[in-house]
Design an enzyme around this catalytic site. Structure first.
Site, PDB file in Angstrom:
ATOM      1  N   LYS A   1       0.877  -1.060   0.079  1.00  0.00           N
ATOM      2  CA  LYS A   1       0.099   0.170   0.141  1.00  0.00           C
ATOM      3  C   LYS A   1       0.964   1.137   0.058  1.00  0.00           C
ATOM      4  CE  LYS A   1      -3.309   2.538   2.872  1.00  0.00           C
ATOM      5  NZ  LYS A   1      -4.174   2.368   4.166  1.00  0.00           N
TER       6      LYS A   1
ATOM      7  N   ASP B   1      -2.679   9.643   4.160  1.00  0.00           N
ATOM      8  CA  ASP B   1      -4.236   9.389   4.487  1.00  0.00           C
ATOM      9  C   ASP B   1      -4.941  10.388   5.290  1.00  0.00           C
ATOM     10  OD1 ASP B   1      -6.472   8.343   4.526  1.00  0.00           O
ATOM     11  OD2 ASP B   1      -6.170   6.353   5.614  1.00  0.00           O
TER      12      ASP B   1
ATOM     13  N   LYS C   1     -10.121  12.312   8.995  1.00  0.00           N
ATOM     14  CA  LYS C   1      -9.627  11.802  10.275  1.00  0.00           C
ATOM     15  C   LYS C   1      -9.505  12.990  11.117  1.00  0.00           C
ATOM     16  CE  LYS C   1      -6.812   8.068   8.668  1.00  0.00           C
ATOM     17  NZ  LYS C   1      -7.446   6.783   9.327  1.00  0.00           N
TER      18      LYS C   1
ATOM     19  N   ASP D   1       1.355   5.873   6.038  1.00  0.00           N
ATOM     20  CA  ASP D   1       0.459   5.035   5.464  1.00  0.00           C
ATOM     21  C   ASP D   1       1.265   4.366   4.155  1.00  0.00           C
ATOM     22  OD1 ASP D   1      -2.061   3.710   5.800  1.00  0.00           O
ATOM     23  OD2 ASP D   1      -3.325   5.408   4.683  1.00  0.00           O
TER      24      ASP D   1
ATOM     25  N   ASP E   1     -12.416   6.690   3.993  1.00  0.00           N
ATOM     26  CA  ASP E   1     -11.230   6.252   4.717  1.00  0.00           C
ATOM     27  C   ASP E   1     -10.804   4.947   4.513  1.00  0.00           C
ATOM     28  OD1 ASP E   1      -9.042   6.887   6.435  1.00  0.00           O
ATOM     29  OD2 ASP E   1     -10.058   7.197   8.438  1.00  0.00           O
TER      30      ASP E   1
ATOM     31  N   GLU F   1      -9.738   3.343   2.534  1.00  0.00           N
ATOM     32  CA  GLU F   1      -9.077   3.444   0.768  1.00  0.00           C
ATOM     33  C   GLU F   1      -8.040   2.621   0.366  1.00  0.00           C
ATOM     34  OE1 GLU F   1      -7.762   5.165   3.382  1.00  0.00           O
ATOM     35  OE2 GLU F   1      -5.712   4.514   3.262  1.00  0.00           O
TER      36      GLU F   1
ATOM     37  N   ARG G   1      -7.875  -0.568   0.796  1.00  0.00           N
ATOM     38  CA  ARG G   1      -8.477  -1.644   0.042  1.00  0.00           C
ATOM     39  C   ARG G   1      -8.805  -1.389  -1.173  1.00  0.00           C
ATOM     40  NH1 ARG G   1     -12.960  -2.582   4.599  1.00  0.00           N
ATOM     41  NH2 ARG G   1     -11.121  -1.586   5.710  1.00  0.00           N
TER      42      ARG G   1
HETATM   43  N1  BES Z   1      -4.559   3.785   7.061  1.00  0.00           N
HETATM   44  C1  BES Z   1      -5.702   3.545   8.021  1.00  0.00           C
HETATM   45  C2  BES Z   1      -5.317   2.636   9.160  1.00  0.00           C
HETATM   46  C3  BES Z   1      -4.308   2.986   9.802  1.00  0.00           C
HETATM   47  C4  BES Z   1      -4.798   3.201  11.444  1.00  0.00           C
HETATM   48  C5  BES Z   1      -3.068   2.767   9.882  1.00  0.00           C
HETATM   49  C6  BES Z   1      -4.140   3.557  12.343  1.00  0.00           C
HETATM   50  C7  BES Z   1      -2.170   2.893  10.983  1.00  0.00           C
HETATM   51  C8  BES Z   1      -2.681   3.311  12.115  1.00  0.00           C
HETATM   52  C9  BES Z   1      -6.613   3.031   7.029  1.00  0.00           C
HETATM   53  O1  BES Z   1      -6.884   3.833   5.573  1.00  0.00           O
HETATM   54  C10 BES Z   1      -8.125   3.600   7.630  1.00  0.00           C
HETATM   55  O2  BES Z   1      -8.374   4.649   7.956  1.00  0.00           O
HETATM   56  N2  BES Z   1      -8.766   2.574   8.144  1.00  0.00           N
HETATM   57  C11 BES Z   1      -9.922   2.733   8.757  1.00  0.00           C
HETATM   58  C12 BES Z   1     -10.984   1.570   8.138  1.00  0.00           C
HETATM   59  C13 BES Z   1     -12.357   1.897   8.471  1.00  0.00           C
HETATM   60  C14 BES Z   1     -13.156   3.291   7.903  1.00  0.00           C
HETATM   61  C15 BES Z   1     -13.172   0.616   8.084  1.00  0.00           C
HETATM   62  C16 BES Z   1      -9.681   2.406  10.226  1.00  0.00           C
HETATM   63  O3  BES Z   1      -8.926   1.602  10.291  1.00  0.00           O
HETATM   64  O4  BES Z   1     -10.412   3.023  11.104  1.00  0.00           O
HETATM   65 ZN    ZN Z   2      -5.083   4.313   5.017  1.00  0.00          ZN
HETATM   66 MN    MN Z   3      -7.940   5.341   5.799  1.00  0.00          MN
END
Ligand code: BES
Ligand code: ZN
Ligand code: MN
Length: 474
Positions: free
Chosen positions: A242, A247, A254, A265, A324, A326, A328
């Site tokens: 990725k 992000d 966020k 990220d 968020d 994103e 995947r």
């Molecule tokens: N990049 C984040 C995940 C992340 C969170 C990485 C904390 C490192 C530390 C990812 O893109 C994300 O925002 N995931 C969301 C998914 C949700 C919206 C289903 C998450 O984990 O909150």
């Molecule tokens: Zn992310």
């Molecule tokens: Mn995200």
């Protein structure tokens, strides 16, 4: 760079690895110093530093009561303590003299070299910040350079991965990331092909395009290739990372407290790049492909929004319910693209979900996949290199949570099992042996963590390099 030498002077600083206290006798120390070292090692202490002013002697007593992997990890951590003292005294050279087993030498060198890393580019006085250590030599009588070469290649790879993670978006847009990949490829020997926005659009990589829509910086899709003539494999190993260069969450922005580490990220991509660098530099006889889709995720004017329905590279339609989620979206396109290589195995790495951190903590990686044999090997390797893996299931029931009433899939599941539903989403885009590593916990550390440092850790490079080396030796 770690070097080999068969001669050294007793007036030089050295780290001695011993497995038995009696071995202190064979170290060049004064009577009083020896007495001190013996006393220190009598107590709990396993590492003694004797400062004789003209030289430093570090004596590391291996704790043979612990299991092998714990021993190796304690040695790597001692490397971190040694580097701290080296810095303090401004030492430029150190020899490693091993009076015990050879594998301990490499663990200590690894700990020292990985601790020596720093990201100093943005300091006005960056020269001052640099490590004083210039020469790390292993004192050895056998001239087997191969292991040292492998370790040097691996360390180069980890450094590259960390550098990439540590760069903020102000420098590292997707296009800059591609330039870095090209530069590292030239330096270490792998081939790079960069697809630009136009090419990504004509390939209809809908996930990558959708995530990029809120940004003013174009996306890139990066293809790295290492195809040596002496490859032992017919079908390539493919690594997908990725490459989310920042992000923000997009329209599902966020909040503070969550956004501040999001330059990391791109850590999955960084690991794939670092791994490719290590493989090429070591000239491993294994065919490997690296794929890194790259973009930032922003809430700009034309950003994708919840309820958008996106047609992905493979034709699957996805109802976006959270912008968020994103990672995947861009990985799905890369995983579908990977089919064309008829891969032996595909391993993807991503800082994919906060849920993975909740489930397994900051120091472990969540592992999922459809090949239990390779998962077992990887888990075992995780113990060896101390990048530990915890397996989560990909049972069919979880797929239910991704059902949409208007499209083939939703891009988020329910409230629970977020790391698994993300894995299930990715699985949909695979038709080969596949493993998913969610490195959201260990990819980045906000406080100094021994030889893992501060900031990007490069997690996964050591794991996968060792994994591939096992394939070679099988
Ligand atoms: N990049 C984040 C995940 C992340 C969170 C990485 C904390 C490192 C530390 C990812 O893109 C994300 O925002 N995931 C969301 C998914 C949700 C919206 C289903 C998450 O984990 O909150
Ligand atoms: Zn992310
Ligand atoms: Mn995200």
């Amino acid at each position: 760079m770690i070097q080999l030498t068969n001669k050294y002077s007793i007036d030089e600083s050295a780290a001695y690895i011993i497995a038995d206290k009696k071995q202190i006798q064979s170290i060049d120390l004064s009577q009083k110093e020896r007495g001190f070292a013996e006393k220190m090692l009598e107590n709990k202490s396993k590492l003694v530093h004797i400062n004789s002013f003209h030289k430093s002697s570090f004596i590391l007593l291996v704790n043979t009561e612990k299991d092998e992997f714990t021993q190796l990890e304690e040695i790597r951590k001692s490397g971190n303590k040694i580097i701290a003292d080296i810095q303090e005294l401004n030492l430029e050279k150190i020899n490693i003299v091993n009076l015990s087993s050879e594998k301990f030498t490499y663990a200590l060198c690894e700990g020292i070299m990985l601790s020596k890393y720093g990201f100093h580019k943005y300091f006005k006085d960056k020269e001052e910040k640099k490590s004083s250590l210039k020469e790390l030599k292993i004192v050895s009588n056998n001239n087997d350079k191969t292991k040292v070469d492998l370790l040097n290649a691996l360390i180069t790879g980890v450094y590259h991965a960390r550098d990439i993670v540590n760069e903020p978006l102000s420098f590292m847009t997707a296009q800059k990331l591609s330039q870095e990949i090209e530069r590292i490829g030239k330096e270490t020997g792998f081939r790079t092909e960069v697809l630009n926005k136009k090419q990504i659009e004509s390939l209809k990589m809908g996930g990558l395009i959708a995530v990029n829509r809120g940004s003013t910086h174009p996306p890139t899709f990066n293809i790295m290739q290492w195809e040596p003539e002496n490859a032992i494999n017919e079908k390539p190993y493919v690594f997908v990372g990725k490459g989310l260069v920042f992000d923000t969450g997009g329209i599902n922005l966020k909040p503070s407290g969550y956004i501040e580490t999001m330059k990391s990220d791109k850590a999955g991509g960084a690991t794939v790049i670092g791994l490719m660098a290590a493989i090429a530099k070591a000239k491993l006889p294994i065919k490997v492909i690296g794929l890194v889709p790259a973009t930032d995720n922003r809430p700009g004017n034309d950003a994708y929004v919840p309820e958008d329905i996106i047609t992905m590279f493979d034709g699957t339609t996805v109802e976006v319910l959270n912008t968020d989620a994103e990672g995947r979206m861009i990985l799905a396109d890369a995983l579908a693209y990977a089919k064309k290589y008829k891969p032996q195995l595909v391993i993807d790495l991503a800082t994919l979900t906060g849920a993975a951190v909740v489930a397994v903590g900051e120091n472990a990686t969540a592992i999922m996949g459809n090949t239990s044999k390779e998962i077992e090997i990887l888990k075992q390797t995780g113990f060896e290199v101390w990048e530990k893996l915890v397996e989560l299931p990909l049972w069919d029931e979880y797929k239910e949570l991704l059902k949409s009433s208007v499209a083939d899939l939703k891009n988020i599941g329910g409230k629970y099992a977020g790391a698994i539903t993300a894995g299930k989403f990715l699985e949909h885009f695979t038709d080969y042996d596949w493993i998913h590593l969610d490195i959201a916990g260990p990819a980045f550390t906000e406080k100094n963590d021994s030889y893992r440092g501060i900031g990007g850790t490069g997690v996964g490079v050591r794991l996968l390099f060792e994994f591939l080396n096992k394939k070679r030796n099988n």
